[in-house]
Enzyme design. Structure first.
Site, PDB file in Angstrom:
ATOM      1  CE  LYS A 486      -0.478  -0.280   5.048  1.00 44.05           C
ATOM      2  NZ  LYS A 486      -1.428  -0.350   6.173  1.00 44.05           N
ATOM      3  NE  ARG A 585      -7.465  -0.168  11.857  1.00 46.57           N
ATOM      4  CZ  ARG A 585      -6.193  -0.224  11.424  1.00 46.57           C
ATOM      5  NH1 ARG A 585      -5.377   0.809  11.668  1.00 46.57           N
ATOM      6  NH2 ARG A 585      -5.748  -1.278  10.777  1.00 46.57           N
ATOM      7  CE1 TYR A 713      13.102  32.589   2.362  1.00 42.30           C
ATOM      8  CE2 TYR A 713      13.238  30.181   2.392  1.00 42.30           C
ATOM      9  CZ  TYR A 713      13.079  31.374   1.696  1.00 42.30           C
ATOM     10  OH  TYR A 713      12.895  31.343   0.341  1.00 42.30           O
ATOM     11  CG  MET A 762       9.390  24.376  -2.066  1.00 37.38           C
ATOM     12  SD  MET A 762       8.322  25.361  -3.131  1.00 37.38           S
ATOM     13  CE  MET A 762       7.008  25.768  -1.979  1.00 37.38           C
TER      14      MET A 762
END
Length: 818
Positions: A486, A585, A713, A762
Site C-alpha cells: 500500500k 477499528r 529564512y 522548499m
C-alpha cells in the site's frame, strides 16, 4: 561433459539415468532463468526458504532432462526420460563439477578476494586488458559458494585469461572456493569488518581469505596493513611469491601521491601514473590494477595510457522511469554473453511493460564472435520476446542480416545513434541498455531518462529479497504470504518492486485503496490483490479489475452484492472477511457471524477467500497476554466460519512483528509489511535486515560563512564560529520535513554525520561541513546505511513510515539489482 562423466565426478548415492551420453553444456540453480533447456543440468538446492525440488516437474515440461537431487529418486519416478543423480549435498556436487572443469585449462587465472573492491578490481582489469586477452570472468558479483562454480564453468579453451572473485561470510568456506578457482595469481584487496560477526577475530578472517591462494604462484597485496604484512611473513605462505606495494616499505614503492583536479597522480617506482579518481577507495583499487599489470609484463606507459579509460563501475542494474512512459533498465557498464543472459532474464520479469527493446553494443571481444554466434544471439532475443533491436558497432553492422527481430536498427557508433535517438518511440516499452564500456552508453541512458533531479531515492531490490527470505525463515514452507504494498510500497514504488516479489513467488499483494490496485492491474500485475480499505463506491471498479475487497460490515457486504447482481456472469467473487478481535477499528464481531453466514449462503456470487484480523500490539512484550487473547479469539471466530462454509478458506492474523514473535499462530497465511522494506523496532531483528532505501543527493555549492552571520529564512540560525556550509538540493517539497531544521536533521557526508543549519527551504537546505574536505558534486546520504530513515525519524518523534511515504513524486526512484 556427459552425464556419465559427471556421475563419476560427484558422490552419487543413487541414480536413474536413461541417457548416459547426454552432453551437459549449462549449469542452473534457478528455474526462472531457464531459456534453453537443451544440455542444461539443474541442481535442486534445498534451503530454509526454498526447495528446488518443487520446480522439477515444471522444468521437465519445458524440456530439461538432467537433474541433481537430494530427495529420493522415487519422488520423480513418473518422469520417465530424465537423468536423475541423487547426492547428499547439491551445492557440493556443483562445486565438484566446476572444480573438475577448471582442471582442463592451464592459462593464467587471477583470483581476487578481500573485504571490499573485488568486483571493481576485476572489472577494471578486464577493461585494461581485454584488447590483449580473451578474458573469462565472474559475472557481476558471483563470488559465493554457488556463484564461483557457475563462474568457473564458463571457462573455455578459446579464453586466454581468467579473472574470478571470491567472497566468504563464515569460517570454512574458502577451501572449497580455492579448489574451484585455483588461481595462479592472487590479489588481496584489503581486510575489513564486513561479516566480522561470524569470525572470532580479524586474524581468523584474514587467514580464511588467504586460503584462496593455497595453490597460487604469486600474491599481490598492500604492505602498509601491518596485519596483512605480518601474517604473510609466516612460513605457511613461504611457497608464494609475495608482491607488495605500499607507501613505506614495499617492492612497488609509492613515493608520492597528489591530487590534480579530478585525478590523482601516483608515483610508483619513479613512474607517475594518472588515476582518473580522487576518492581513496578508487585510488587503492586502481593501484591493485596497475601492480597486477606490471606483474603480467605490461609497460608503465601502456598502463598509464589505458588508465584514462577507467570509469566508475556501477555494479548493479538501475531501473528508472524513462521518457514517453518507458522503463529504462540501465546495465550499460559491461557486456558479455553471460551478463546479457542474466539481464534478459530480468527483463522478462518487467510485465508492466508490454513491449521489450534492447539497445546493445558490440561485445567486448567482438572479433572472436562468428556468424553462428550472431545467429544464436538472434534466437536468444526472439526467445525473450525482444520486439525492437537497436545495435551499435561495426561488428553488428556486418551481421545485420543474421537478425530476424521484428524491428532492427544498426548504427556504426554511439554518436550516430545519439543523433537519431529522438526519432524513436519508446512509449510503454521496457528498454534494456547493455553496452561495453568503450561505447559510453551512459550518454544514451541520460537522454532517455524522464527526470534529472539531483536528489534520488535508490531502492535495493536484492535487499528486499533478503528481507523477504529472512521473514520466510520463520514460517512453514506451506504457509502463504501477503506482501503489503500500500501507499506505493511505503513510498518506494510499485511495479518494479512488485515484479521482484512476484519473481520470489509471493502469494498475495495488499493495497489500501482501489485506485492503487487498479494502477497495478494497468501495469500488468496479475497476482491476487486484496484491497484493505475497500470503499463501497469503488466496488464496480474492483469487480472490473479483479481486485478482492476486505469486507468488514454488512453495509459494505450488501453494496458489493448489489454490484455483483449487475454482473450475473461473475460467480464466486473472492472476498476477505475482517474480524474484530480487539483492535476495535474495523471488522465483524462474534455475534455477527450467524447472520454473516446466512448472507453468504444466500449469495453464491460470493466466495470467502480468507478471513483475518489485525493484532494491536504484537511488537510490545508488555502486551503479549492481550496478543494471545486476540489470537485465541481469532481461532474461535475463524473456526466458526471455516466449519460452516462448504469450501476451504485461508486464515491469517500475523503482521511483521507477529511473524517473528508469534510464529505458532501463522495459520494459513501471514502479512509482511514494513519489515520487508528493512525496518523493525527491535535492534536484534534490525541487525538481520538489509537497508532498502537510500535517499541521496549532491552538494551544489560550498560557502565560507564568517562568525556573526545568520543562515536561512528568518535568520533563525546564528553562526557562532567561522563555518563551512554546503547547500544540497532537497527541501520540504521533496518530502524532507521542516522539523529537521536548525540541527535536528543529520545527513552523511564523506562518512560523517553533519547537521542541517537554518530552516529547511522548499527546494534546498544547508549543512555545516566545517572541517571536512568537501567539494561541489560530492555525494550526500540523507537516509541510508548508517543513517536510516528510522534513525532520522526518531530525532523528530516520527516513524520511518512517515518519512518514506512523504517523499515527493519529483524524487526519482532508481531500482538497483545486482
Amino acid at each position: 561433459m556427459t552425464i556419465d562423466q559427471i556421475s563419476s565426478i560427484i558422490q552419487v548415492q543413487d541414480a536413474d539415468i536413461t541417457n548416459p551420453k547426454m552432453p551437459v553444456t549449462a549449469l542452473c540453480i534457478d528455474s526462472r532463468k531457464v531459456s534453453n533447456p537443451s544440455g542444461l543440468l539443474f541442481f535442486a538446492i534445498k534451503t530454509n526458504q526454498n526447495d528446488g525440488h518443487r520446480y522439477i516437474e515444471d522444468l521437465y515440461k519445458k524440456g530439461v532432462r538432467n537433474f541433481i537431487i537430494t530427495a529420493p529418486l522415487s519422488d520423480f519416478s513418473h518422469l520417465k526420460n530424465g537423468n536423475f543423480l541423487q547426492v547428499n549435498n547439491a551445492i557440493e556436487a556443483l562445486q565438484s563439477i566446476a572444480s573438475s572443469h577448471r582442471r582442463q585449462f592451464d592459462y593464467p587465472v587471477i583470483g581476487i578476494t578481500g573485504s571490499n573492491g573485488k568486483t571493481i578490481v576485476k572489472e577494471w582489469l578486464n577493461i585494461m586488458m581485454s584488447s590483449d586477452h580473451h578474458i573469462v570472468r565472474s559475472p557481476d558479483s558471483y563470488n559465493s559458494q554457488i556463484g564461483v562454480p557457475l563462474s568457473v564453468w564458463q571457462m573455455r579453451k578459446e579464453h586466454t585469461l581468467g579473472i574470478f572473485e571470491a567472497g566468504i561470510s563464515q569460517p570454512g568456506e574458502m577451501t572449497a572456493i580455492a579448489n574451484i578457482i585455483r588461481p595462479t595469481i592472487g590479489i588481496l584487496t584489503n581486510i575489513g569488518m564486513a561479516h566480522a560477526q561470524f569470525f572470532s577475530s580479524i586474524e581468523e578472517k584474514l587467514q580464511e581469505k588467504l586460503r584462496l591462494f593455497a595453490h597460487a604462484e604469486k600474491l599481490i597485496f598492500n604492505n602498509d596493513n601491518p596485519l596483512i604484512r605480518e601474517t604473510l611473513e609466516k612460513d605457511a605462505y613461504s611457497h608464494i611469491q609475495r608482491i607488495s606495494w605500499g607507501y613505506q616499505d614495499a617492492e612497488y614503492l609509492i613515493s608520492n601521491q597528489e591530487r590534480q583536479g579530478n585525478s590523482t597522480l601516483v608515483t610508483i617506482c619513479d613512474f607517475v601514473y594518472k588515476i582518473p579518481f580522487v576518492d581513496a577507495a578508487s585510488v587503492e583499487n586502481a593501484i591493485h590494477v596497475i601492480i597486477t599489470m606490471l606483474v603480467l609484463g605490461y609497460k608503465p606507459d601502456v598502463i598509464n595510457e589505458r588508465l584514462d579509460s577507467l570509469t566508475p563501475i556501477h555494479m548493479r542494474m538501475a531501473i528508472q522511469e524513462g521518457r514517453q512512459h518507458s522503463l529504462i533498465l540501465d546495465d550499460a557498464y559491461s557486456l558479455d554473453w553471460t551478463s546479457l543472459t542474466v539481464a534478459l532474464n530480468y527483463l522478462d520479469t518487467q510485465t508492466q511493460m508490454p513491449n521489450k527493446t534492447l539497445i546493445i553494443s558490440d561485445f567486448e571481444q567482438a572479433g572472436t564472435l562468428q556468424k553462428s554466434d550472431y545467429t544464436r544471439l538472434n534466437e536468444l532475443l526472439l526467445k525473450h520476446h525482444i520486439g525492437k533491436l537497436i545495435a551499435v558497432g561495426e561488428e553488428f553492422c556486418q551481421h545485420k542480416l543474421d537478425f530476424t527481430i521484428p524491428k532492427t536498427y544498426f548504427y556504426p557508433n554511439t554518436e550516430s545513434l545519439l543523433s537519431d535517438l529522438a526519432s524513436f518511440n519508446f512509449t510503454y516499452e521496457a528498454v534494456l541498455i547493455k553496452g561495453a564500456r568503450n561505447f559510453h552508453f551512459e550518454d544514451i541512458v541520460h537522454r532517455l531518462l524522464h527526470k534529472t533531479h539531483l536528489t534520488t531515492l535508490n531502492v535495493s531490490l536484492p535487499a528486499i529479497v533478503h528481507n523477504l527470505h529472512y521473514f520466510r525463515s520463520f514460517i512453514k514452507p506451506e504457509t502463504k504470504m501477503v506482501a503489503m504494498v500500500k501507499a506505493l510500497s511505503y513510498g518506494l514504488g510499485d511495479a518494479e518492486i512488485i515484479n521482484e516479489l512476484i519473481n520470489q513467488k509471493i502469494d498475495y499483494l495488499a493495497v489500501a485503496y482501489t485506485d492503487e490496485g487498479v494502477r497495478l492491474r494497468k501495469r500488468h500485475i496479475n497476482t491476487p490483490i486484496i484491497v484493505l480499505g475497500a470503499e463501497a463506491h469503488s466496488f464496480e471498479s474492483m469487480v472490473l479489475n479483479r481486485l478482492e475487497p476486505e469486507i468488514f460490515n454488512f453495509y459494505y457486504l450488501q453494496e458489493l452484492i448489489g454490484v455483483l447482481h449487475e454482473h450475473p456472469e461473475i460467480t464466486e467473487f473472492p472476498i476477505h472477511i475482517k474480524l474484530d478481535t480487539g483492535m476495535h477499528r474495523l471488522g465483524f464481531d462474534k455475534e455477527d457471524l450467524p447472520h454473516l453466514l446466512k448472507v453468504l449462503e444466500e449469495n453464491p456470487c460470493l466466495r470467502v477467500a480468507s478471513t483475518f484480523s489485525h493484532l494491536a500490539a504484537a511488537e510490545d512484550p508488555a502486551e503479549d497476554d492481550f496478543t494471545r487473547l486476540q489470537i485465541k479469539r481469532f481461532e474461535e471466530m475463524s473456526g466458526i466460519l471455516r466449519n460452516a462454509l462448504p469450501y476451504p478458506i485461508l486464515r491469517h492474523i500475523l503482521n511483521t512483528a507477529g511473524i517473528l514473535r508469534f510464529s505458532e499462530a501463522q495459520f494459513d497465511m501471514v502479512r509482511l509489511g514494513i519489515g520487508l522494506y528493512g525496518f523493525f523496532d527491535m535492534p536484534e531483528i534490525q541487525a538481520n535486515l538489509q537497508n532498502v532505501a537510500t535517499l541521496k543527493t549532491l552538494i551544489t555549492q560550498v560557502k565560507r560563512i564568517p562568525q556573526g552571520e545568520t543562515i536561512g529564512y528568518n535568520r533563525s540560525f546564528k553562526v557562532d564560529h567561522d563555518m563551512q556550509v554546503a547547500i544540497i538540493p532537497i527541501g520540504y517539497a521533496d518530502g524532507y520535513p521542516r522539523e529537521f531544521s536548525n540541527g535536528k536533521g543529520l545527513v552523511m557526508v564523506r562518512g560523517q554525520l553533519v547537521p542541517v543549519v537554518g530552516k529547511i527551504c522548499m527546494d534546498m537546505c544547508m549543512l555545516d561541513v566545517t572541517g571536512l574536505s568537501v567539494h561541489e558534486g560530492d555525494e550526500v546520504i540523507v537516509y541510508g546505511e548508517g543513517n536510516t530513515a528510522q534513525d532520522a525519524a526518531r530525532r523528530i518523534g516520527h516513524i520511518s513510515y512517515d518519512l518514506l511515504t512523504s517523499l515527493s513524486s519529483r524524487v526519482p526512484r532508481i531500482y538497483v539489482k545486482e
